[in-house]
Enzyme design. Structure first.
Site, PDB file in Angstrom:
ATOM      1  N   HIS A 179       0.801  -1.226   0.000  1.00 38.38           N
ATOM      2  CA  HIS A 179       0.000   0.000   0.000  1.00 38.38           C
ATOM      3  C   HIS A 179       0.837   1.281   0.000  1.00 38.38           C
ATOM      4  O   HIS A 179       0.442   2.286  -0.575  1.00 38.38           O
ATOM      5  CB  HIS A 179      -0.974   0.002   1.185  1.00 38.38           C
ATOM      6  CG  HIS A 179      -0.345   0.296   2.506  1.00 38.38           C
ATOM      7  ND1 HIS A 179       0.482  -0.596   3.149  1.00 38.38           N
ATOM      8  CD2 HIS A 179      -0.402   1.398   3.301  1.00 38.38           C
ATOM      9  CE1 HIS A 179       0.896  -0.068   4.297  1.00 38.38           C
ATOM     10  NE2 HIS A 179       0.373   1.142   4.407  1.00 38.38           N
ATOM     11  N   ASP A 180       2.004   1.263   0.638  1.00 35.92           N
ATOM     12  CA  ASP A 180       2.793   2.483   0.752  1.00 35.92           C
ATOM     13  C   ASP A 180       4.075   2.477  -0.088  1.00 35.92           C
ATOM     14  O   ASP A 180       4.997   3.252   0.185  1.00 35.92           O
ATOM     15  CB  ASP A 180       3.160   2.747   2.218  1.00 35.92           C
ATOM     16  CG  ASP A 180       2.144   3.639   2.921  1.00 35.92           C
ATOM     17  OD1 ASP A 180       1.281   4.219   2.237  1.00 35.92           O
ATOM     18  OD2 ASP A 180       2.199   3.735   4.166  1.00 35.92           O
ATOM     19  N   LYS A 183       5.695   5.720  -1.276  1.00 39.98           N
ATOM     20  CA  LYS A 183       6.471   6.599  -0.395  1.00 39.98           C
ATOM     21  C   LYS A 183       7.974   6.487  -0.668  1.00 39.98           C
ATOM     22  O   LYS A 183       8.742   7.307  -0.171  1.00 39.98           O
ATOM     23  CB  LYS A 183       6.172   6.272   1.072  1.00 39.98           C
ATOM     24  CG  LYS A 183       4.812   6.788   1.531  1.00 39.98           C
ATOM     25  CD  LYS A 183       4.589   6.571   3.011  1.00 39.98           C
ATOM     26  CE  LYS A 183       3.269   7.177   3.455  1.00 39.98           C
ATOM     27  NZ  LYS A 183       3.018   6.940   4.898  1.00 39.98           N
ATOM     28  N   HIS A 208       1.712   9.942  -3.040  1.00 40.11           N
ATOM     29  CA  HIS A 208       2.277   8.594  -2.922  1.00 40.11           C
ATOM     30  C   HIS A 208       1.353   7.479  -3.383  1.00 40.11           C
ATOM     31  O   HIS A 208       1.830   6.465  -3.897  1.00 40.11           O
ATOM     32  CB  HIS A 208       2.808   8.330  -1.493  1.00 40.11           C
ATOM     33  CG  HIS A 208       1.786   7.890  -0.502  1.00 40.11           C
ATOM     34  ND1 HIS A 208       1.084   8.771   0.300  1.00 40.11           N
ATOM     35  CD2 HIS A 208       1.344   6.649  -0.154  1.00 40.11           C
ATOM     36  CE1 HIS A 208       0.274   8.100   1.081  1.00 40.11           C
ATOM     37  NE2 HIS A 208       0.403   6.812   0.836  1.00 40.11           N
ATOM     38  N   HIS A 233      -6.279   3.725  -0.821  1.00 38.98           N
ATOM     39  CA  HIS A 233      -6.361   3.496   0.626  1.00 38.98           C
ATOM     40  C   HIS A 233      -6.443   4.777   1.445  1.00 38.98           C
ATOM     41  O   HIS A 233      -6.633   4.723   2.666  1.00 38.98           O
ATOM     42  CB  HIS A 233      -5.185   2.625   1.109  1.00 38.98           C
ATOM     43  CG  HIS A 233      -3.842   3.280   1.033  1.00 38.98           C
ATOM     44  ND1 HIS A 233      -3.113   3.355  -0.127  1.00 38.98           N
ATOM     45  CD2 HIS A 233      -3.081   3.892   1.982  1.00 38.98           C
ATOM     46  CE1 HIS A 233      -1.963   3.967   0.099  1.00 38.98           C
ATOM     47  NE2 HIS A 233      -1.922   4.317   1.380  1.00 38.98           N
ATOM     48  N   HIS A 234      -6.343   5.952   0.784  1.00 45.44           N
ATOM     49  CA  HIS A 234      -6.558   7.219   1.491  1.00 45.44           C
ATOM     50  C   HIS A 234      -7.868   7.898   1.080  1.00 45.44           C
ATOM     51  O   HIS A 234      -8.087   9.067   1.401  1.00 45.44           O
ATOM     52  CB  HIS A 234      -5.378   8.173   1.264  1.00 45.44           C
ATOM     53  CG  HIS A 234      -4.194   7.863   2.118  1.00 45.44           C
ATOM     54  ND1 HIS A 234      -4.183   8.054   3.485  1.00 45.44           N
ATOM     55  CD2 HIS A 234      -2.979   7.351   1.804  1.00 45.44           C
ATOM     56  CE1 HIS A 234      -3.012   7.689   3.974  1.00 45.44           C
ATOM     57  NE2 HIS A 234      -2.265   7.241   2.974  1.00 45.44           N
ATOM     58  N   ASP A 262      -4.478   0.476   8.166  1.00 49.34           N
ATOM     59  CA  ASP A 262      -3.403   1.462   8.080  1.00 49.34           C
ATOM     60  C   ASP A 262      -3.541   2.516   9.171  1.00 49.34           C
ATOM     61  O   ASP A 262      -2.564   2.857   9.862  1.00 49.34           O
ATOM     62  CB  ASP A 262      -3.426   2.116   6.696  1.00 49.34           C
ATOM     63  CG  ASP A 262      -2.199   2.973   6.421  1.00 49.34           C
ATOM     64  OD1 ASP A 262      -1.129   2.692   7.002  1.00 49.34           O
ATOM     65  OD2 ASP A 262      -2.301   3.904   5.621  1.00 49.34           O
TER      66      ASP A 262
END
Length: 322
Positions: A179-180, A183, A208, A233-234, A262
């Site tokens: 998911h990240d 970044k 990101h 996911h945000h 998260d």
């Protein structure tokens, strides 16, 4: 009375209400009767055995408060007749996969539901691919192996709690692991900043998810739900998130699951800009954000079934969850 009439009378015993009750009790399915608004009017058959609720606990509540259909949502029960072999029932001991059928009967909706059997286990090849995706997620997330571990564990447990089939469980695991990864393109002085971000720095952070999608697009074996977990996911349940401002169930399920895991892990972990919150305080945050930041159904399952925090049951019976 003729001999034939006497024989027919002997062969057709009177069916009393008591016998009808015994017959209904032998049903393997839970029976329900809803009004036109989806409110439970009557239950029978194996209702208590299948759902773990007594009749008096559910009569007067909407069936949607304990049952979720996979695509159309609980309102699908109000649309004529139909069947779903992949619905989710919130019981006292967790979420169960059920088959549900319903039919419009005048101003009422009559139906039944039964529990499903568990799906297949993962193969050795599947476990190996899991490990490869996990290692990629750790490498591209600044080496934060513990964060990725916790993310995969929390998201997988939530996916298991709503009884997702094996393929979707894998998609959630991979989405949580990756998911990240975007970044990796965010400057370290922003990621590790000891204090609040400036608007310009936050704008960099907001990129990101899109950067993450660019990275995972090259992995052709990843399915669309994995990619959408990385990209969305945000997003917020009220449509105020990023990058696209998706609202409600327009946000892919994999992304809604990953979002809860998260935020919970971020709150309960110490960061350069904040101390770790207690699990109870983080849970209160999730509950307060149900229906605005998070999918309320998933919050309820996460708190009661994944975390096992039954002390929050009264708060989870509020209007946002029914």
């Amino acid at each position: 009375m003729s001999t034939r009439e006497q024989r027919s009378a002997l062969q057709a015993p009177l069916v009393t209400p008591a016998l009808e009750t015994l017959l209904l009790a032998a049903q393997p399915a839970a029976l329900f009767l809803l009004d036109s608004a989806g409110v439970i009017q009557h239950v029978g058959g194996a209702w208590e055995r299948v759902t773990e609720y007594a009749a008096e606990e559910v009569i007067g509540r909407t069936l949607a408060s304990i049952l979720r259909l996979p695509a159309a949502g609980p309102d699908g029960l109000l649309d004529g007749s139909g069947q779903s072999t992949d619905a989710r029932l919130l019981t006292r001991t967790g979420v169960q996969a059920v088959t549900v059928s319903w039919q419009q009967q005048g101003e009422y909706i009559a139906g039944h539901l039964e529990r499903c059997r568990p799906g297949p286990v993962r193969t050795r090849g599947g476990r190996d691919l899991d490990q490869a995706v996990y290692c990629l997620g750790v490498a591209l997330d600044g080496g934060q192996g513990q964060h990725v571990d916790r993310m995969v564990s929390l998201a997988s447990r939530l996916a298991e709690a709503i009884c997702l089939p094996d393929e979707q469980l894998r998609e959630v695991r991979w989405g949580a692991a990756l998911h990240d990864v975007g970044k990796s393109r965010v400057p370290q002085d922003i990621l590790g900043k000891n204090g609040p971000l400036t608007p310009e720095e936050f704008e960099v952070i907001r990129h990101h998810p899109a950067w993450g999608l660019e990275i995972v697009q090259a992995l052709e074996f990843l399915t669309e739900p994995v990619r959408t977990a990385v990209l969305h996911h945000h997003e917020r349940y009220d449509g105020q998130g990023y990058p696209y401002g998706l609202r409600g169930e327009a946000i892919p399920l994999s992304a809604r699951i990953v979002a809860i895991a998260d935020v919970f892990d971020a709150l309960t972990s110490a960061r350069s800009y904040k101390p770790a919150w207690s699990p109870q305080d983080a849970t209160s945050y999730l509950i307060a954000g149900a229906g605005t930041q998070f999918d309320p159904w998933l919050v309820r399952v996460f708190v009661l079934d994944v975390l096992g925090f039954t002390a929050f049951t009264e708060q989870l019976n509020g209007a946002a969850f029914l």
